[in-house]
Design a protein around this motif. Structure first.
Motif, PDB file in Angstrom:
ATOM      1  N   GLU A  68      51.084  58.234  16.726  1.00 19.68           N
ATOM      2  CA  GLU A  68      50.712  59.295  18.141  1.00 19.68           C
ATOM      3  C   GLU A  68      49.733  59.863  17.397  1.00 19.68           C
ATOM      4  N   LEU A  69      48.945  60.282  18.882  1.00 19.99           N
ATOM      5  CA  LEU A  69      48.192  61.496  18.985  1.00 19.99           C
ATOM      6  C   LEU A  69      48.729  61.804  20.373  1.00 19.99           C
ATOM      7  N   TYR A  70      48.442  63.486  20.007  1.00 20.02           N
ATOM      8  CA  TYR A  70      48.476  64.022  21.242  1.00 20.02           C
ATOM      9  C   TYR A  70      47.662  65.225  21.449  1.00 20.02           C
ATOM     10  N   LEU A  71      46.889  65.080  22.816  1.00 23.87           N
ATOM     11  CA  LEU A  71      45.886  66.236  23.447  1.00 23.87           C
ATOM     12  C   LEU A  71      46.614  67.035  24.330  1.00 23.87           C
ATOM     13  N   ILE A  72      45.609  68.337  23.285  1.00 22.84           N
ATOM     14  CA  ILE A  72      46.259  69.340  24.168  1.00 22.84           C
ATOM     15  C   ILE A  72      45.511  70.252  24.396  1.00 22.84           C
ATOM     16  N   GLU A  73      45.532  70.587  25.668  1.00 25.58           N
ATOM     17  CA  GLU A  73      44.909  71.341  26.728  1.00 25.58           C
ATOM     18  C   GLU A  73      46.098  72.712  26.836  1.00 25.58           C
ATOM     19  N   PHE A  74      45.005  74.320  25.889  1.00 28.84           N
ATOM     20  CA  PHE A  74      46.448  75.889  25.796  1.00 28.84           C
ATOM     21  C   PHE A  74      45.349  76.451  27.201  1.00 28.84           C
ATOM     22  N   LYS A  75      45.697  76.696  28.207  1.00 31.17           N
ATOM     23  CA  LYS A  75      45.206  77.196  29.192  1.00 31.17           C
ATOM     24  C   LYS A  75      45.953  78.867  29.618  1.00 31.17           C
ATOM     25  N   ASN A  76      45.518  80.252  28.837  1.00 29.93           N
ATOM     26  CA  ASN A  76      45.627  81.435  29.052  1.00 29.93           C
ATOM     27  C   ASN A  76      45.927  82.289  30.658  1.00 29.93           C
ATOM     28  N   GLY A  77      44.533  82.026  31.103  1.00 35.89           N
ATOM     29  CA  GLY A  77      44.480  82.482  32.497  1.00 35.89           C
ATOM     30  C   GLY A  77      45.088  81.529  33.518  1.00 35.89           C
ATOM     31  N   LYS A  78      44.026  82.022  34.533  1.00 37.87           N
ATOM     32  CA  LYS A  78      45.140  81.383  35.982  1.00 37.87           C
ATOM     33  C   LYS A  78      44.622  80.168  36.429  1.00 37.87           C
ATOM     34  N   ILE A  79      45.342  79.868  36.873  1.00 38.31           N
ATOM     35  CA  ILE A  79      44.638  78.056  37.386  1.00 38.31           C
ATOM     36  C   ILE A  79      44.681  77.994  38.885  1.00 38.31           C
ATOM     37  N   ASP A  80      43.331  78.096  39.220  1.00 37.94           N
ATOM     38  CA  ASP A  80      43.249  78.022  40.571  1.00 37.94           C
ATOM     39  C   ASP A  80      42.652  76.318  40.756  1.00 37.94           C
ATOM     40  N   ASP A  81      41.794  76.560  42.026  1.00 35.61           N
ATOM     41  CA  ASP A  81      41.083  74.502  42.019  1.00 35.61           C
ATOM     42  C   ASP A  81      40.294  74.839  41.291  1.00 35.61           C
ATOM     43  N   GLU A  82      39.432  75.782  41.280  1.00 33.58           N
ATOM     44  CA  GLU A  82      38.199  75.035  40.393  1.00 33.58           C
ATOM     45  C   GLU A  82      38.710  74.795  38.720  1.00 33.58           C
ATOM     46  N   VAL A  83      39.779  75.564  38.159  1.00 37.42           N
ATOM     47  CA  VAL A  83      39.958  76.207  36.905  1.00 37.42           C
ATOM     48  C   VAL A  83      41.217  74.517  37.141  1.00 37.42           C
ATOM     49  N   ASN A  84      41.267  73.629  37.858  1.00 36.07           N
ATOM     50  CA  ASN A  84      42.058  72.971  37.555  1.00 36.07           C
ATOM     51  C   ASN A  84      41.087  71.481  37.932  1.00 36.07           C
ATOM     52  N   MET A  85      40.353  71.500  38.608  1.00 36.15           N
ATOM     53  CA  MET A  85      38.729  70.499  38.747  1.00 36.15           C
ATOM     54  C   MET A  85      38.217  70.500  37.112  1.00 36.15           C
ATOM     55  N   ASN A  86      38.341  71.603  36.220  1.00 34.91           N
ATOM     56  CA  ASN A  86      37.439  71.961  34.944  1.00 34.91           C
ATOM     57  C   ASN A  86      38.541  71.076  33.954  1.00 34.91           C
ATOM     58  N   ILE A  87      40.104  71.660  34.022  1.00 32.31           N
ATOM     59  CA  ILE A  87      41.034  71.068  33.194  1.00 32.31           C
ATOM     60  C   ILE A  87      41.020  69.035  33.107  1.00 32.31           C
ATOM     61  N   LYS A  88      40.591  68.800  33.739  1.00 33.91           N
ATOM     62  CA  LYS A  88      40.437  67.387  34.368  1.00 33.91           C
ATOM     63  C   LYS A  88      39.326  66.845  34.314  1.00 33.91           C
ATOM     64  N   LEU A  89      38.164  67.277  33.985  1.00 33.98           N
ATOM     65  CA  LEU A  89      36.925  67.372  33.151  1.00 33.98           C
ATOM     66  C   LEU A  89      37.375  67.057  31.562  1.00 33.98           C
ATOM     67  N   LYS A  90      37.474  67.916  31.405  1.00 33.74           N
ATOM     68  CA  LYS A  90      38.353  68.520  30.207  1.00 33.74           C
ATOM     69  C   LYS A  90      38.921  66.830  29.113  1.00 33.74           C
ATOM     70  N   ILE A  91      40.158  66.771  30.156  1.00 35.59           N
ATOM     71  CA  ILE A  91      40.811  65.205  29.771  1.00 35.59           C
ATOM     72  C   ILE A  91      40.443  64.316  29.695  1.00 35.59           C
ATOM     73  N   TYR A  92      39.489  64.004  31.161  1.00 34.76           N
ATOM     74  CA  TYR A  92      38.321  62.541  31.102  1.00 34.76           C
ATOM     75  C   TYR A  92      37.644  63.099  29.724  1.00 34.76           C
ATOM     76  N   GLU A  93      36.986  63.942  29.723  1.00 35.23           N
ATOM     77  CA  GLU A  93      35.890  63.550  28.822  1.00 35.23           C
ATOM     78  C   GLU A  93      36.235  63.768  27.165  1.00 35.23           C
ATOM     79  N   SER A  94      37.481  64.206  26.802  1.00 33.32           N
ATOM     80  CA  SER A  94      37.749  64.179  25.409  1.00 33.32           C
ATOM     81  C   SER A  94      38.771  63.338  25.632  1.00 33.32           C
ATOM     82  N   LEU A  95      39.219  62.078  26.616  1.00 34.42           N
ATOM     83  CA  LEU A  95      40.027  61.067  26.313  1.00 34.42           C
ATOM     84  C   LEU A  95      38.536  59.794  26.007  1.00 34.42           C
ATOM     85  N   LEU A  96      37.461  60.175  26.906  1.00 28.49           N
ATOM     86  CA  LEU A  96      36.658  59.276  26.782  1.00 28.49           C
ATOM     87  C   LEU A  96      36.052  59.363  24.965  1.00 28.49           C
TER      88      LEU A  96
END
Length: 188
Positions: A68-96
């Protein structure tokens, strides 16, 4: 099974959850756990150098336990719409990149890769009114999800479950310690 000579296991990428959870701007760690982890930011830098491309966005950490592999993103700051989109981009690119590195396909990801977002509840959003509303909505959502015996997934990340990942979880720092760190520690 991932081949032991895979670049993931190169000693230069080895770290701990605590080190990979560091918010360098705020000089804070999101966990104190010293569990072994792979610094996924370093994997992305190496990968980009190898194929001569700009460094992709990446999640912070990868924990490997058995198959099993656990891909983890830590987000210490606020999560607004722009940060949320950035998180999703990180997820896609990390998975690829992860799937390329381990020489597997999306089916492998659906069967063996878990996504975890850990966020700082106290820095969730700058607006106090919004923060109060979101906390109460999250409380209700978590309660209903617990009755259904399903996790409450925030920030629109539920779309990744079953299509991209085996499981998706969004945890506060405390929930991360209780649900992930304790589970992994007890299974080691």
């Amino acid at each position: 099974m991932i081949h032991e000579k895979c670049m993931l296991f190169n000693p230069e990428f080895q770290s701990t959850l605590k080190e990979t959870s560091e918010d360098t701007k705020a000089k804070e760690f999101m966990t104190t756990c010293s569990m072994d982890a792979i610094n996924f930011d370093k994997i992305m830098q190496c990968y980009a150098n190898q194929i001569r491309c700009p460094i992709p966005k990446s999640c912070d950490s990868l924990v490997v336990r058995n198959d099993e592999l656990y891909l983890i993103e830590f987000k210490n700051g606020k999560i607004d719409d722009e940060v949320n989109m950035n998180i999703k981009l990180k997820i896609y690119e990390s998975l690829l990149v992860l799937l390329d590195v381990v020489e597997k396909n999306i089916r492998y990801s659906r069967e063996h890769v878990h996504l975890i977002l850990v966020y700082n509840e106290s820095k969730f959003h700058p607006s106090k009114q919004f923060k109060k509303y979101r906390k109460s909505k999250a409380f209700i959502g978590k309660k209903i999800s617990s009755y259904a015996e399903k996790p409450f997934i925030q920030f629109g990340l539920n779309n990744f479950q079953n299509f991209h990942f085996k499981t998706v979880n969004t945890y506060t720092q405390q929930e991360f310690e209780e649900n992930f760190v304790n589970m992994i520690s007890s299974s080691s």
